[in-house]
Design an enzyme around this catalytic site. Structure first.
Site, PDB file in Angstrom:
ATOM      1  N   HIS A 170      -1.269  38.040   0.750  1.00 19.82           N
ATOM      2  CA  HIS A 170      -0.501  39.035  -0.006  1.00 19.82           C
ATOM      3  C   HIS A 170      -1.428  40.000  -0.734  1.00 19.82           C
ATOM      4  O   HIS A 170      -1.499  40.026  -1.955  1.00 19.82           O
ATOM      5  CB  HIS A 170       0.439  38.337  -0.994  1.00 19.82           C
TER       6      HIS A 170
ATOM      7  N   HIS B 235      -2.155  43.688   3.650  1.00 18.00           N
ATOM      8  CA  HIS B 235      -0.802  43.268   4.038  1.00 18.00           C
ATOM      9  C   HIS B 235       0.208  44.374   3.701  1.00 18.00           C
ATOM     10  O   HIS B 235       1.081  44.694   4.514  1.00 18.00           O
ATOM     11  CB  HIS B 235      -0.443  41.965   3.314  1.00 18.00           C
TER      12      HIS B 235
ATOM     13  N   HIS C  49       5.807  45.888  -2.386  1.00 20.62           N
ATOM     14  CA  HIS C  49       6.602  44.664  -2.310  1.00 20.62           C
ATOM     15  C   HIS C  49       5.892  43.380  -2.729  1.00 20.62           C
ATOM     16  O   HIS C  49       6.538  42.426  -3.134  1.00 20.62           O
ATOM     17  CB  HIS C  49       7.202  44.507  -0.905  1.00 20.62           C
TER      18      HIS C  49
END
Length: 135
Positions: free
Chosen positions: A34, A38, A74
């Site tokens: 993450h 990514h 996100h």
């Protein structure tokens, strides 16, 4: 955002966009998965789905903007642990978000608190509250 001409079409401040992008990239951790790489992969996938798969034809410019921004931010600040990990260890993150979508709420908090603290990176400052979401 540039390829979609959203900076001009939505009247975004180029300075705020650049500052926001720097903030988002810097807010990603060096987590094995993450991380900023990514996020770039998710952004590229979203761009492909919008352009090549034709999804953009069914969306307003504001909706496309929202999807691209969501793709970029996100997982901001993700620490590599799962929601279950935080919940079971009673981490500060779990307590702050009352065990509800812990990581997801943290990501949103990280972005919005950053923009609240520094209006120079407030990506949404020039968007009108009365802007229609469909045209």
């Amino acid at each position: 955002l540039v390829q979609w001409d959203l900076v001009r079409k939505l009247g975004l401040s180029p300075t705020a966009v650049q500052g926001w992008l720097r903030y988002v990239e810097g807010a990603y951790t060096q987590s094995e998965y993450h991380n900023a790489t990514h996020a770039a992969d998710v952004l590229q996938t979203m761009h492909f789905m919008l352009r090549s798969a034709g999804a953009a034809a069914h969306l307003s410019e504001l909706e496309i903007f929202a999807l691209l921004v969501a793709a970029m931010m996100h997982d901001v600040g993700h620490d590599g642990a799962s929601n279950a990990f935080h919940k079971h260890l009673l981490t500060d993150r779990a307590l702050a978000f009352n065990d509800q979508s812990i990581q997801e709420n943290f990501h949103a908090w990280k972005i919005f608190s950053g923009m609240a603290a520094d209006q120079d990176i407030n990506l949404f400052q020039s968007l009108s509250r009365s802007m229609p979401d469909r045209e």
